[in-house]
Design a protein around this motif. Structure first.
Motif, mmCIF file in Angstrom:
data_model
loop_
_atom_site.group_PDB
_atom_site.id
_atom_site.type_symbol
_atom_site.label_atom_id
_atom_site.label_comp_id
_atom_site.label_asym_id
_atom_site.label_seq_id
_atom_site.Cartn_x
_atom_site.Cartn_y
_atom_site.Cartn_z
ATOM 1 N N LEU A 80 -9.324 -6.567 -28.344
ATOM 2 C CA LEU A 80 -10.131 -7.599 -27.701
ATOM 3 C C LEU A 80 -9.338 -8.877 -27.448
ATOM 4 C CD1 LEU A 80 -13.445 -7.264 -29.744
ATOM 5 C CD2 LEU A 80 -12.939 -6.299 -27.495
ATOM 6 N N MET A 81 -9.552 -9.453 -26.276
ATOM 7 C CA MET A 81 -8.913 -10.724 -25.957
ATOM 8 C C MET A 81 -9.401 -11.822 -26.900
ATOM 9 S SD MET A 81 -8.871 -12.790 -22.342
ATOM 10 C CE MET A 81 -10.630 -13.128 -22.440
ATOM 11 N N GLU A 82 -10.661 -11.757 -27.319
ATOM 12 C CA GLU A 82 -11.177 -12.763 -28.240
ATOM 13 C C GLU A 82 -10.432 -12.721 -29.573
ATOM 14 O OE1 GLU A 82 -13.349 -15.396 -28.239
ATOM 15 O OE2 GLU A 82 -13.130 -15.139 -26.088
ATOM 16 N N SER A 83 -9.993 -11.540 -29.985
ATOM 17 C CA SER A 83 -9.186 -11.445 -31.208
ATOM 18 C C SER A 83 -7.841 -12.122 -31.001
ATOM 19 C CB SER A 83 -8.983 -9.976 -31.594
ATOM 20 O OG SER A 83 -10.209 -9.332 -31.817
ATOM 21 N N ALA A 84 -7.260 -11.938 -29.822
ATOM 22 C CA ALA A 84 -5.982 -12.590 -29.505
ATOM 23 C C ALA A 84 -6.142 -14.110 -29.511
ATOM 24 C CB ALA A 84 -5.479 -12.121 -28.147
ATOM 25 N N LEU A 85 -7.225 -14.593 -28.932
ATOM 26 C CA LEU A 85 -7.457 -16.034 -28.895
ATOM 27 C C LEU A 85 -7.645 -16.604 -30.303
ATOM 28 C CD1 LEU A 85 -9.786 -16.243 -25.781
ATOM 29 C CD2 LEU A 85 -7.533 -17.291 -26.003
ATOM 30 N N GLU A 86 -8.298 -15.860 -31.175
ATOM 31 C CA GLU A 86 -8.478 -16.331 -32.544
ATOM 32 C C GLU A 86 -7.132 -16.455 -33.256
ATOM 33 O OE1 GLU A 86 -10.305 -17.446 -36.228
ATOM 34 O OE2 GLU A 86 -10.768 -17.668 -34.099
ATOM 35 N N LEU A 87 -6.255 -15.474 -33.060
ATOM 36 C CA LEU A 87 -4.916 -15.564 -33.658
ATOM 37 C C LEU A 87 -4.150 -16.774 -33.111
ATOM 38 C CD1 LEU A 87 -3.952 -11.772 -33.610
ATOM 39 C CD2 LEU A 87 -4.231 -13.200 -35.658
ATOM 40 N N CYS A 88 -4.346 -17.046 -31.820
ATOM 41 C CA CYS A 88 -3.654 -18.186 -31.205
ATOM 42 C C CYS A 88 -4.196 -19.507 -31.735
ATOM 43 C CB CYS A 88 -3.796 -18.131 -29.685
ATOM 44 S SG CYS A 88 -2.876 -16.790 -28.906
ATOM 45 N N ARG A 89 -5.506 -19.660 -31.779
ATOM 46 C CA ARG A 89 -6.043 -20.948 -32.215
ATOM 47 C C ARG A 89 -5.835 -21.197 -33.715
ATOM 48 N NH1 ARG A 89 -10.858 -18.665 -29.807
ATOM 49 N NH2 ARG A 89 -11.991 -17.403 -31.313
ATOM 50 N N ASN A 92 -10.601 -24.109 -24.188
ATOM 51 C CA ASN A 92 -10.334 -25.410 -24.785
ATOM 52 C C ASN A 92 -11.529 -26.361 -24.706
ATOM 53 O OD1 ASN A 92 -7.771 -24.698 -25.565
ATOM 54 N ND2 ASN A 92 -6.752 -25.703 -23.841
ATOM 55 N N GLU A 93 -12.388 -26.167 -23.707
ATOM 56 C CA GLU A 93 -13.553 -27.035 -23.560
ATOM 57 C C GLU A 93 -14.481 -26.959 -24.759
ATOM 58 O OE1 GLU A 93 -15.523 -25.885 -20.014
ATOM 59 O OE2 GLU A 93 -14.051 -26.800 -18.652
ATOM 60 N N MET A 94 -14.449 -25.845 -25.467
ATOM 61 C CA MET A 94 -15.398 -25.615 -26.551
ATOM 62 C C MET A 94 -14.817 -25.895 -27.936
ATOM 63 S SD MET A 94 -17.155 -22.077 -25.170
ATOM 64 C CE MET A 94 -15.595 -21.180 -25.035
ATOM 65 N N LEU A 95 -13.566 -26.374 -28.006
ATOM 66 C CA LEU A 95 -12.887 -26.500 -29.294
ATOM 67 C C LEU A 95 -12.479 -27.926 -29.635
ATOM 68 C CD1 LEU A 95 -10.501 -23.428 -29.090
ATOM 69 C CD2 LEU A 95 -12.642 -23.566 -30.329
ATOM 70 N N LEU A 96 -12.349 -28.172 -30.922
ATOM 71 C CA LEU A 96 -11.748 -29.415 -31.372
ATOM 72 C C LEU A 96 -10.279 -29.448 -30.945
ATOM 73 C CD1 LEU A 96 -13.185 -29.520 -35.008
ATOM 74 C CD2 LEU A 96 -13.967 -30.871 -33.039
ATOM 75 N N ALA A 97 -9.732 -30.652 -30.807
ATOM 76 C CA ALA A 97 -8.373 -30.818 -30.298
ATOM 77 C C ALA A 97 -7.342 -30.025 -31.100
ATOM 78 C CB ALA A 97 -8.009 -32.293 -30.278
ATOM 79 N N GLU A 98 -7.504 -29.943 -32.402
ATOM 80 C CA GLU A 98 -6.498 -29.266 -33.232
ATOM 81 C C GLU A 98 -6.419 -27.770 -32.979
ATOM 82 O OE1 GLU A 98 -7.714 -28.798 -37.507
ATOM 83 O OE2 GLU A 98 -9.358 -30.121 -36.863
ATOM 84 N N TYR A 99 -7.479 -27.191 -32.394
ATOM 85 C CA TYR A 99 -7.483 -25.750 -32.149
ATOM 86 C C TYR A 99 -7.200 -25.398 -30.687
ATOM 87 C CZ TYR A 99 -9.625 -25.457 -36.757
ATOM 88 O OH TYR A 99 -9.877 -25.552 -38.094
ATOM 89 N N ARG A 100 -7.007 -26.396 -29.858
ATOM 90 C CA ARG A 100 -6.787 -26.116 -28.438
ATOM 91 C C ARG A 100 -5.399 -25.532 -28.204
ATOM 92 N NH1 ARG A 100 -9.496 -31.805 -26.481
ATOM 93 N NH2 ARG A 100 -11.656 -31.203 -26.969
ATOM 94 N N LEU A 101 -5.300 -24.757 -27.121
ATOM 95 C CA LEU A 101 -4.039 -24.093 -26.789
ATOM 96 C C LEU A 101 -3.314 -24.874 -25.695
ATOM 97 C CD1 LEU A 101 -5.244 -20.374 -26.791
ATOM 98 C CD2 LEU A 101 -4.425 -21.764 -28.698
ATOM 99 N N HIS A 102 -1.982 -24.824 -25.754
ATOM 100 C CA HIS A 102 -1.145 -25.563 -24.801
ATOM 101 C C HIS A 102 -0.175 -24.605 -24.125
ATOM 102 C CE1 HIS A 102 -2.457 -29.438 -26.579
ATOM 103 N NE2 HIS A 102 -2.512 -28.724 -27.687
ATOM 104 N N GLU A 103 0.159 -24.946 -22.881
ATOM 105 C CA GLU A 103 1.098 -24.096 -22.147
ATOM 106 C C GLU A 103 2.506 -24.250 -22.702
ATOM 107 O OE1 GLU A 103 2.796 -23.361 -17.609
ATOM 108 O OE2 GLU A 103 0.902 -24.473 -17.897
ATOM 109 N N ILE A 104 3.153 -23.119 -22.886
ATOM 110 C CA ILE A 104 4.509 -23.064 -23.429
ATOM 111 C C ILE A 104 5.455 -22.626 -22.311
ATOM 112 C CG2 ILE A 104 6.003 -21.896 -25.107
ATOM 113 C CD1 ILE A 104 3.493 -21.584 -26.871
ATOM 114 N N GLN A 105 6.615 -23.222 -22.269
ATOM 115 C CA GLN A 105 7.588 -22.879 -21.218
ATOM 116 C C GLN A 105 7.875 -21.388 -21.222
ATOM 117 O OE1 GLN A 105 11.153 -25.203 -21.379
ATOM 118 N NE2 GLN A 105 12.010 -24.349 -19.501
#
Length: 287
Positions: free
Chosen positions: A212-221, A238-251
């Motif tokens: 599941l993609m949701e499992s992948a997102l949980e590992l990421c956050r 990211n709209e639904m999360l606190l800043a500390e759990y948001r994901l950022h684009e990596i080069q």
């Protein structure tokens, strides 16, 4: 037997009176009497007999009423059932989690579904379901060519590597990727992963494999992994999360032009020009 005569007979049997039955049926008493006599002639049996100043059912009439009452109810419901089916005939869409989860809100805002059936199908299975008429249309960015199916490219989505802020400055070779567990077979681009990463060109360190993609997102956050994801998903995430759990684009080593992933509608050959097709295409362009 004429269905109207059976209906007239049952209304008479219910009311016990030609006068009341004719009022319920909105026909004249002579017309009702004639219809009942024609029914008796057709069945070759006496259904109604005098009783004092009124009429009553004969034993044959009582038997006919018992046999036809429920059947008449079912018959009178046929038109309504057919009408309801036309209204609520399900719209069957096949896609995978990228579009079934975060794209669904865009789809619901654009398409007025009376009855939606959304099937989670990976590439290959989706195309097979279309050929078997199990779904009406497919949404994918990893199409598997099949005879009898056509593709319509409707938009492009940006793909990128995403992870927690602390992952931003780590070398790509050290980043722990979480990837889809189910492989993709038969894609003309030679991509074998559902996330679309070109593993045959650019290797990466795979630390987690999930269904599941949701499992992948949980590992990421949680900061355990990074993932190759469509940007619109991460923005919605990211709209639904606190800043500390948001994901950022990596080069990423993948050129920008190659990270623009075409999105296709898959449909039966020569079947693309439909209202549903146009509405879904419009919704896809909003992302």
């Amino acid at each position: 037997m004429d269905i109207d005569r059976i209906r007239y007979f049952n209304v008479f049997a219910e009311t016990g009176s030609l006068v009341r039955a004719s009022e319920v049926l909105h026909i004249s008493q002579p017309a009702l009497s004639k219809a009942l006599k024609l029914l008796e002639t057709e069945l070759e049996m006496k259904l109604i007999e005098p009783e004092g100043r009124g009429l009553k059912l004969t034993p044959a009439g009582q038997a006919l009423r018992a046999e036809t009452k429920s059947l008449l109810t079912q018959w009178l419901q046929v038109k309504e059932k057919v009408r309801r089916k036309e209204i609520t005939e399900p719209t069957r869409i096949g896609t995978f989690e990228v579009f079934s989860t975060y794209f669904l809100k865009h789809l619901a805002n654009t398409v007025d579904f009376q009855n939606l059936e959304l099937f989670e199908l990976r590439p290959g299975k989706m195309e097979d379901a279309l050929l078997r008429n199990e779904i009406d249309i497919g949404i994918t960015y990893l199409p598997i060519p099949k005879s009898g199916l056509d593709l319509t490219e409707v938009t492009k989505v940006k793909m990128a590597v995403y992870g927690r802020k602390e992952m931003l400055h780590r070398p790509l070779g050290e980043l722990p990727f979480v990837v889809p567990l189910d492989p993709v077979e038969g894609a003309p681009t030679k991509v074998t992963g559902l996330d679309g990463w070109p593993d045959h060109k650019i290797p990466r360190k795979v630390s987690y494999r999930v269904t599941l993609m949701e499992s992948a997102l949980e590992l990421c956050r949680r900061g355990h992994a990074v993932a190759y994801l469509p940007s619109f998903i991460v923005e919605a995430h990211n709209e639904m999360l606190l800043a500390e759990y948001r994901l950022h684009e990596i080069q990423s080593p993948i050129p920008v032009k190659d990270r623009l992933q075409p999105v296709y509608l898959v449909h039966k050959t020569n079947n693309e020009d439909s209202k549903l097709h146009r509405q879904i295409a419009k919704a896809l362009r909003t992302i």
